[in-house]
Design an enzyme around this catalytic site. Structure first.
Site, short mmCIF file in Angstrom:
data_model
loop_
_atom_site.label_atom_id
_atom_site.label_comp_id
_atom_site.label_asym_id
_atom_site.label_seq_id
_atom_site.Cartn_x
_atom_site.Cartn_y
_atom_site.Cartn_z
N LYS A 17 0.85 -1.20 0.00
CA LYS A 17 0.00 0.00 0.00
C LYS A 17 0.88 1.24 0.00
O LYS A 17 2.03 1.22 0.45
CB LYS A 17 -0.95 0.04 1.19
CG LYS A 17 -0.29 0.11 2.59
CD LYS A 17 0.12 1.51 3.01
CE LYS A 17 1.01 1.51 4.25
NZ LYS A 17 1.92 2.59 4.40
N ASP A 141 -1.75 -0.96 10.22
CA ASP A 141 -1.94 -1.09 8.77
C ASP A 141 -2.60 -2.41 8.37
O ASP A 141 -2.95 -2.58 7.20
CB ASP A 141 -0.58 -1.02 8.05
CG ASP A 141 0.02 0.37 8.06
OD1 ASP A 141 -0.74 1.34 8.29
OD2 ASP A 141 1.23 0.50 7.84
#
Ligand code: ATP
Length: 301
Positions: A17, A141
């Site tokens: 990401k 995350d």
């Protein structure tokens, strides 16, 4: 994800990401993490994972060349078993790293999220919300990567709001030959400037959520990373990577998360040429935004 039931083998992709926005607010009293407003954007830059159930093993095993020490994917398997009580045969995970390690692209979190999806697949467990709850203590995350979709992260990043915005760019990712720990970058950022106030974070939350319901933060002038200055100070090589992407016409060139990886966003149809040109002098990776979500099927053989 593909499952071959005769061999109980699963192949799964774990996407990196980037944080298109990363606004850093005050430290929360509850757990010492910073309050954030962030936009997680998965890329099709993928770690590749093969998972097999093997009754001859006595415990789950994670093999991951290039990562020494405890692996977050092993923690994820242990957490899945502890939280659900599932006691299926031991799992062997073989992870091939493509995502730069300690590069600010949340590769460890991606692998942990993938490990949770693997365990859920072997357990025939369809409950993605429970998976997200198991993911939360593993790292801020990890929950966003359980779903693997573009989302706004609130709280410390673990409270997710689905985005409607559709990215209209291609990325060139420049690994920087250094590793930065997120903790060190946050500490440097705290040393350099006061974090944004509660009020600023409140306003940014509104602005980011609104942008993500329509044009996206990139188009709304909100593609800003508050950790960038601190990461650049700790790793001066970042500056050259950002300049290079700018010289090649990047619409945005920014540090990914806590760095040091740098990512440039380019108009559709232009980034492969940039990647080829930069590759002459340093490693560069072409990556598309993972907008089709697509944790299944994996896009590798
Ligand atoms: P963070 O923001 O958590 O520091 P990052 O995105 O910068 O993460 P990661 O690639 O996730 O970087 O690695 C951070 C650290 O986590 C590494 O130094 C490594 O020792 C450890 N780690 C544990 N499991 C993994 C994994 N599966 N892949 C990569 N790193 C892992």
């Amino acid at each position: 994800m593909t499952t071959d039931s005769s061999r109980a083998t699963v192949r799964i992709a774990a996407p990196a990401k980037i944080n298109l926005s990363l606004f850093v607010g005050p430290v929360r009293e509850s757990d010492g993490r910073h309050e954030l407003v962030t936009v997680f954007q998965p890329l099709d830059l993928l770690d590749e994972i093969v998972a097999e159930q093997d009754a001859t093993l006595t415990a789950d095993v994670v093999e991951c060349v290039g990562v020494e020490g405890p692996n977050l994917a092993a923690d994820a398997l242990a957490a899945y078993r502890a939280e659900t009580g599932w006691d299926g045969a031991p799992i062997r995970l073989t992870i091939t790293k493509r995502i730069p390690v300690a590069g600010g692209m949340a590769g460890g979190s991606a692998d942990a999220a993938a490990a949770l999806r693997v365990a859920a697949a072997f357990a025939a467990d369809p409950d993605r919300d429970r998976l997200e709850a198991i993911a939360r203590p593993l790292g801020a995350d990890v929950p966003s990567q359980v779903h693997g979709r573009r989302a706004t992260g609130l709280g410390a990043g673990e409270t997710l709001r689905r985005s409607a915005a559709r990215p209209d760019w291609e990325a060139v990712v420049l690994p920087v030959d250094a590793q930065l720990s997120a903790g060190a970058v946050y500490a440097e950022a705290d040393r350099l400037v006061d974090p944004r106030t509660d009020e600023e974070i409140r306003d940014l939350r509104v602005a980011v959520l609104q942008a993500e319901r329509s044009i996206g933060v990139e188009q709304a002038g909100l593609a800003i990373n508050d950790l960038q200055t601190a990461a650049r100070r700790l790793c001066p090589e970042i500056d050259a990577a950002i300049s290079l992407l700018q010289q090649h016409g990047a619409e945005h060139a920014m540090v990914s998360g806590s760095g040091p990886t740098v990512v440039g966003l380019f108009a559709p149809g232009t980034a492969t040429a940039v990647q080829a040109a930069i590759s002459v002098e340093r490693p560069a990776i072409f990556a598309l935004p993972e907008s089709r979500h697509t944790l299944e099927p994996p896009r590798w053989p």
